[in-house]
Design an enzyme around this catalytic site. Structure first.
Site, mmCIF file in Angstrom:
data_model
loop_
_atom_site.group_PDB
_atom_site.id
_atom_site.type_symbol
_atom_site.label_atom_id
_atom_site.label_comp_id
_atom_site.label_asym_id
_atom_site.label_seq_id
_atom_site.Cartn_x
_atom_site.Cartn_y
_atom_site.Cartn_z
ATOM 1 N N CYS A 2 -10.530 -72.845 25.722
ATOM 2 C CA CYS A 2 -9.067 -73.314 25.342
ATOM 3 C C CYS A 2 -9.215 -74.863 26.050
ATOM 4 C CB CYS A 2 -8.096 -72.833 26.342
ATOM 5 S SG CYS A 2 -8.226 -70.702 26.243
ATOM 6 N N ARG A 27 -10.924 -76.837 20.734
ATOM 7 C CA ARG A 27 -11.280 -75.915 21.781
ATOM 8 C C ARG A 27 -10.607 -74.623 21.642
ATOM 9 N NH1 ARG A 27 -13.652 -78.233 26.085
ATOM 10 N NH2 ARG A 27 -13.152 -76.313 27.312
ATOM 11 N N TRP A 75 -7.757 -69.985 22.898
ATOM 12 C CA TRP A 75 -8.897 -69.078 22.275
ATOM 13 C C TRP A 75 -8.909 -68.055 22.927
ATOM 14 C CZ3 TRP A 75 -14.182 -67.945 22.857
ATOM 15 C CH2 TRP A 75 -14.659 -67.441 21.621
ATOM 16 N N ASN A 101 -8.229 -72.329 31.529
ATOM 17 C CA ASN A 101 -9.343 -72.006 30.487
ATOM 18 C C ASN A 101 -10.600 -71.293 31.170
ATOM 19 O OD1 ASN A 101 -11.424 -72.472 28.410
ATOM 20 N ND2 ASN A 101 -11.841 -74.158 29.179
ATOM 21 N N GLY A 102 -10.950 -70.242 30.762
ATOM 22 C CA GLY A 102 -12.145 -69.372 31.421
ATOM 23 C C GLY A 102 -11.830 -68.030 31.343
ATOM 24 N N GLU A 481 -30.486 -73.461 10.441
ATOM 25 C CA GLU A 481 -29.227 -74.291 10.451
ATOM 26 C C GLU A 481 -28.351 -74.317 9.138
ATOM 27 O OE1 GLU A 481 -27.702 -74.997 12.906
ATOM 28 O OE2 GLU A 481 -26.575 -76.480 12.243
ATOM 29 N N LYS A 485 -24.633 -73.063 8.860
ATOM 30 C CA LYS A 485 -23.372 -73.987 8.483
ATOM 31 C C LYS A 485 -22.376 -73.524 7.525
ATOM 32 C CE LYS A 485 -23.007 -76.574 10.801
ATOM 33 N NZ LYS A 485 -23.808 -76.182 12.113
ATOM 34 N N GLU A 488 -20.316 -70.238 8.817
ATOM 35 C CA GLU A 488 -19.379 -70.543 10.033
ATOM 36 C C GLU A 488 -18.085 -71.349 9.119
ATOM 37 O OE1 GLU A 488 -20.450 -72.908 13.345
ATOM 38 O OE2 GLU A 488 -21.658 -73.988 12.357
ATOM 39 N N HIS A 504 -40.678 -58.176 2.106
ATOM 40 C CA HIS A 504 -40.880 -56.802 3.027
ATOM 41 C C HIS A 504 -39.504 -56.300 3.297
ATOM 42 C CE1 HIS A 504 -44.925 -57.879 4.233
ATOM 43 N NE2 HIS A 504 -44.587 -59.126 4.205
ATOM 44 N N LYS A 603 -15.250 -74.636 19.491
ATOM 45 C CA LYS A 603 -16.226 -75.823 19.507
ATOM 46 C C LYS A 603 -17.154 -75.448 20.517
ATOM 47 C CE LYS A 603 -18.460 -79.338 18.473
ATOM 48 N NZ LYS A 603 -19.541 -79.290 17.616
#
Ligand code: AGP
Length: 608
Positions: A2, A27, A75, A101-102, A481, A485, A488, A504, A603
């Site tokens: 957050c 955030r 968040w 935040n946490g 990567e 991208k 997400e 396989h 983020k």
């Protein structure tokens, strides 16, 4: 994760709080709220984005005259996004208001204790416990009360607290979640990150864990847990404000894709001195490197992808064995670390909880920690023995681009530094590597010209159901990567696959029209990739290939080809990632996604 912000000064607090939260939405953005003191604490908060909060303030025609306040953008961790779960949270008597935040790990036992004392709760959050607990412990002194609260809570927290009995002060503290103090003229601030305050001040205190700050309009006092005053250096920020703005781009992500060449130049060039690699201010000497038996690289997400590229490059150039771990796995698997091992921690934000925990796990084993971090003064940076900063500048978009690509460049620098120390690279070879390394930023810059072509192609593939990105060796690491991208920001299911592994099992998923992106830059593996492309084509796949200029044969098998400039193939991931970033970006735009703030993401994941 957050974002929190606080203000005390001579101006109205609300505009400053809302402006700061706007810069912290990366955030977390599922709910937002502010509390200001005006004849008592007035709180307004809502589920949804900051715009919804502003709308609510306007609609309810509220005058927020208070000159002290706290704000929060969330968040969700405990309790779904909702009005009642959004912050700030108050004690039931309205005396205390808290933003957090946490995560408070022992919030249930604290809640039980407080319920037994007759306190009632309205939300599902752990933060409301803090507000009630603060009120329960309150002894008239905000700092002493904060110290008592800290003694009772376990977990990660950055806290800002208001109290009706002290309308001139905010008390704040951090532990395992970032928090800094902004120092103004006759006004002072707290925030989770610098962009929130850059418009108001360039001078900051970067708080360490368990440092308490008492913020007033004309004073900032720092205390330790024994209420002993602490003195701190002022950290002066030199970024320009535009660095934290969009500069006319539709999304921060595109701005940051375009900023990659500059970030690469700033990260690479200052560390190239007279045909040698000179790593700034690190204590790891060439002799220390000679003694390194094994390197552990630990990270999450894209930083982990950069770490896998790092493994290939460092092992190739220095012949030091490298093991790469996901931080969330490393921290719980009781890793085997020897005295002469080196642990490299990679993190753009420098605040990722799993990665910070992995750092501490490595240090518990007595292993030296070198970190690669983009945010100066972040928790991981501060707890490392050595830090190599990526000079990418502030990265706002949730999906990293310049953070990742500058991490790659630091991996190259380390590989050459280790190779030289281990005497695996002679002077001539080093000179050639350095010449190739200097070319990386211009190669990346040249690939930005693919934008229009990729924008058109994105329209064709925007409705894909599954996308596979395949490669071998470094190309496989780069594929990871590219796949992330796409996932997400466009929400299309995608998987990176070792091209040799496809047969396989997973090739059974290839059907008519399935999009496969094939990366074929490694010369010794080129023919094998061509065969893999034929395999998937035979099952109906559409193939976008990436190859080094001159390998025209690939046009005979692929539907679309993007060429990257001739380069040292150890550095090819820096080039191949650019078309994949652009493809993911334009597919996401085509699908109407919020590119900078993808659903469910934040983020920096500062919770487990
Ligand atoms: C990258 O696009 C993602 N947002 C995510 O995987 C990120 O790389 C990961 O959370 C690690 O973040 P860090 O580099 O800040 O530690």
């Amino acid at each position: 994760m957050c974002g929190i912000v606080g203000y005390v000064g001579l101006e109205q607090a609300a505009p400053v709080l809302l402006q700061g939260l706007g810069k912290l939405e990366y955030r977390g953005y599922d709910s937002a709220g502010i509390a200001v003191y005006q004849n008592g604490i007035f709180t307004i908060k809502t589920k949804g984005r900051l715009t919804d909060l502003k709308e609510k303030i306007k609609k309810e025609d509220i005058t927020l005259s208070g000159k002290i306040g706290i704000g929060h953008t969330r968040w969700a961790t405990h309790g779904a996004p909702s009005d009642v779960n959004s912050h700030p949270h108050s004690s039931e008597n309205g005396r205390i208001s808290v933003v957090h935040n946490g995560i408070i790990e022992n919030y249930m036992e604290l809640k039980e204790m407080l319920l037994k004392k007759g306190r009632k709760f309205v939300s599902e959050t752990d933060t409301e416990i803090i507000a009630q607990l603060f009120d329960d412990c309150y002894n008239g002194d905000m700092v002493e009360t904060m110290i008592e609260v800290i003694g009772k809570i376990r977990g990660a927290y950055a806290l800002g607290v208001l109290c009706t009995e002290h309308p001139d002060q905010i008390v704040a503290v951090r532990k395992d979640s970032p928090l800094l103090v902004g120092l103004g003229e006759k006004e002072n601030y707290i925030a989770s990150d610098i962009p929130a305050l850059l418009e108001y001040t360039r001078d900051y205190y970067l708080l360490e864990d368990n440092e308490i700050v008492l913020l007033k309009q004309n004073s900032v006092t720092l205390f330790d847990l024994n209420k002993k005053e602490i003195k701190k250096e002022v950290f002066h920020v030199t970024w320009d404000v535009s660095a934290a703005e969009k500069d006319g781009y539709d999304y921060f992500m595109m701005k940051e894709i375009v900023e990659q060449p500059e970030g690469l130049r700033k990260t690479i060039f200052p560390r190239l001195k007279e045909q040698a690699i000179q790593l700034d201010h690190i204590s790891l000497t060439q002799q220390d490197v000679k003694n390194i038996n094994k390197i552990h690289i630990v990270a999450c997400g894209s930083a982990w992808h950069a770490s896998i590229v790092g493994k290939y490059v460092i092992e190739k150039v220095s012949r030091i064995p490298v093991e790469v771990d996901l931080a969330s796995e490393f921290r719980y698997r009781n890793p085997i670390l020897q005295k002469n091992d080196l642990c490299i921690i990679v993190s753009q934000s420098g605040e990722t909880a799993d990665t910070l925990a992995a750092l501490r796990e490595a240090k518990k084993h007595g292993v030296r920690v070198l970190s690669i971090v983009n945010v100066v003064g972040s928790s991981i940076a501060r707890e490392s023995d050595d830090v190599l900063y990526t000079w990418a500048g502030p990265e706002i978009a949730v999906a990293t681009t310049k953070g990742y690509s500058t991490q790659l460049s630091v991996m190259y620098l380390l590989a050459l530094y280790f190779g030289a120390a281990k005497e695996h690279i002679g002077k001539e070879e080093m000179a050639k590597y350095i010449q190739d390394l200097k070319k990386v930023p211009e190669d990346v810059e040249s690939l930005l010209s693919l934008e229009e072509r990729i924008k058109t192609l994105a329209k064709e593939y925007a409705q894909s159901k599954d996308v596979f990105v395949i490669g071998r060796g470094i190309d496989y690491a780069a594929a990871m990567e590219g796949s992330l991208k796409l996932k997400e920001i466009s929400y299309i299911h995608s998987e990176a696959y070792a091209a040799g592994e496809l047969k396989h099992g997973t090739i059974s998923l290839i059907e008519d029209g399935t999009l496969v992106v094939a990366i074929a830059t490694q010369e010794a593996l080129f023919e094998k990739l061509v065969s893999n492309i034929k395999e998937v084509k035979a099952r109906g796949a559409r193939v976008i290939a990436m190859a080094v200029e001159g390998n025209d044969d690939i046009e005979k098998v692929a539907d679309e080809v993007f060429y990257i400039p001739k380069t040292n193939e150890l550095f090819s991931a820096s080039s191949t990632v650019v078309p994949m970033q652009l493809l993911a970006y334009y597919i996401a735009v085509e699908r109407g996604c919020d590119v900078d703030k993808p659903r469910n993401l934040a983020k920096s994941v500062t919770v487990e």
